[in-house]
Design an enzyme around this catalytic site. Sequence first.
Site, PDB file in Angstrom:
ATOM      1  N   HIS A  20      40.210 -24.959 -37.491  1.00 38.16           N
ATOM      2  CA  HIS A  20      41.033 -23.746 -37.469  1.00 38.16           C
ATOM      3  C   HIS A  20      42.020 -23.797 -36.308  1.00 38.16           C
ATOM      4  O   HIS A  20      43.222 -23.555 -36.485  1.00 38.16           O
ATOM      5  CB  HIS A  20      40.133 -22.517 -37.349  1.00 38.16           C
ATOM      6  CG  HIS A  20      40.876 -21.225 -37.169  1.00 38.16           C
ATOM      7  ND1 HIS A  20      41.047 -20.311 -38.182  1.00 38.16           N
ATOM      8  CD2 HIS A  20      41.502 -20.683 -36.081  1.00 38.16           C
ATOM      9  CE1 HIS A  20      41.746 -19.280 -37.744  1.00 38.16           C
ATOM     10  NE2 HIS A  20      42.029 -19.480 -36.456  1.00 38.16           N
ATOM     11  N   GLU A  21      41.526 -24.110 -35.124  1.00 44.30           N
ATOM     12  CA  GLU A  21      42.404 -24.091 -33.950  1.00 44.30           C
ATOM     13  C   GLU A  21      43.467 -25.179 -34.023  1.00 44.30           C
ATOM     14  O   GLU A  21      44.644 -24.936 -33.738  1.00 44.30           O
ATOM     15  CB  GLU A  21      41.572 -24.224 -32.673  1.00 44.30           C
ATOM     16  CG  GLU A  21      40.625 -23.062 -32.415  1.00 44.30           C
ATOM     17  CD  GLU A  21      41.307 -21.702 -32.443  1.00 44.30           C
ATOM     18  OE1 GLU A  21      42.521 -21.621 -32.134  1.00 44.30           O
ATOM     19  OE2 GLU A  21      40.635 -20.718 -32.793  1.00 44.30           O
ATOM     20  N   HIS A  45      46.465 -24.388 -36.067  1.00 47.72           N
ATOM     21  CA  HIS A  45      47.517 -23.586 -35.437  1.00 47.72           C
ATOM     22  C   HIS A  45      48.626 -24.498 -34.903  1.00 47.72           C
ATOM     23  O   HIS A  45      49.819 -24.177 -35.019  1.00 47.72           O
ATOM     24  CB  HIS A  45      46.947 -22.745 -34.293  1.00 47.72           C
ATOM     25  CG  HIS A  45      46.267 -21.498 -34.739  1.00 47.72           C
ATOM     26  ND1 HIS A  45      46.885 -20.552 -35.519  1.00 47.72           N
ATOM     27  CD2 HIS A  45      45.010 -21.024 -34.504  1.00 47.72           C
ATOM     28  CE1 HIS A  45      46.051 -19.548 -35.752  1.00 47.72           C
ATOM     29  NE2 HIS A  45      44.905 -19.816 -35.155  1.00 47.72           N
TER      30      HIS A  45
END
EC number: 3.4.24.-
Length: 392
Positions: free
Chosen positions: A193-194, A197
């Site tokens: 997820h990170e 980004h």
Amino acid sequence: VHSVVDYVSAAEHQVYPWGINDPTEGNRTTLHLPWLKTLSTDWHIDGKGWYSTTRGNNAIAQENPTGGPEYENNYRPKSPLFIFKYPYSKAMTPPSSYRDASITQLFYTTNVYHDVLYILGFNEKAGNFQINNWNKGGVGGDYAILNSQDGSGVNNANFATPPDGQPGRMRMYTWNASIPERDGCFEAGIVIHEYTHGVSNRLTGGPENSRCLAALESGGMGEGWSDFFATAIRLKPGDTRATDYTMGEWASNRPNGIRKYRYSTSLTTNPHMYVDADGLTSVHAIGNIWASMLYELLWNLIDKHGKGDVTKIRPVLKNGVPTDGRHLAMKIVLDGMALQPCLPNFVQARDAILDADKNLTQGSNKCEIWKAFAKRGLGVGAVFNLSKRTGS
């Protein structure tokens, strides 16, 4: 030098392997490099030297208990023989007692994801994170700085994305809703997820402009893309469109995860529609809606093209097109990011995905894409208005 190359090529990492999202899904095992043959270099080499630690062309991983900006001189495990095998169990405490295992896991998950994305098109020209770009375009000098057990926060994680040529920075925290507390580095979905980004910020508006997801709706889609990739990657061989997934369930110790609704193709389990974004001020809440639409897209394409062998890491492409529906969905979503305008809204991002499929497959998946979005109110007649959206 020859002996060092031999050690690097036989590097071992004891980790939860790709496809295991967290400690509830399987056991740690010892894996040997290399897993993927990409056009990028080895995980422990950057063209200038060999690093017998968790450092290489794509990433540099270390602990950061103070939460400060320094990282180069922070602690990281070292192994002259490139054997990164360290103890970890869910019962161990405090987290500092297993810092070597945590850093190694973070380094492994990030590097595998880098390589998968590289095959799908997030390469040097697209603005990926590498120190050495090997004269293949883009700006080098920007591996991902990965902080394990970062002391600047708890119960969360984040990724800072400057323009191409400047390193991205991931801060992974511990989570204190369980006894003992849990380390987010061991939940692959949070790491993915990170890192996503960084991907969405580099692709949207071009790699030189990393502020193109700064508006409320575009920032919400940033959260949604991150959840989508984290979910698509963790699919299991027996999964069907009736399979639901949470986000952050293990780290947060919450059975339903950290989002309002699970990712599901059931409108009973997850009733999110486009117009539900009206009045929302949280990017994570908006992201839950966007990722729910992408989850529909994922399963429409899997039902048409198959899931492929989800136990294999490397995407299989034929003439540049993934042969399975899972990686095809990931590919057209990635390509859509590069096509959409700066500060996009849902409608523009949807159209960019349709354009991406047209460019990649001559639009052969147009019906599946439209059905996915229309099911959740983002069909042909949908209209964006920040305070009053029109669903269709």
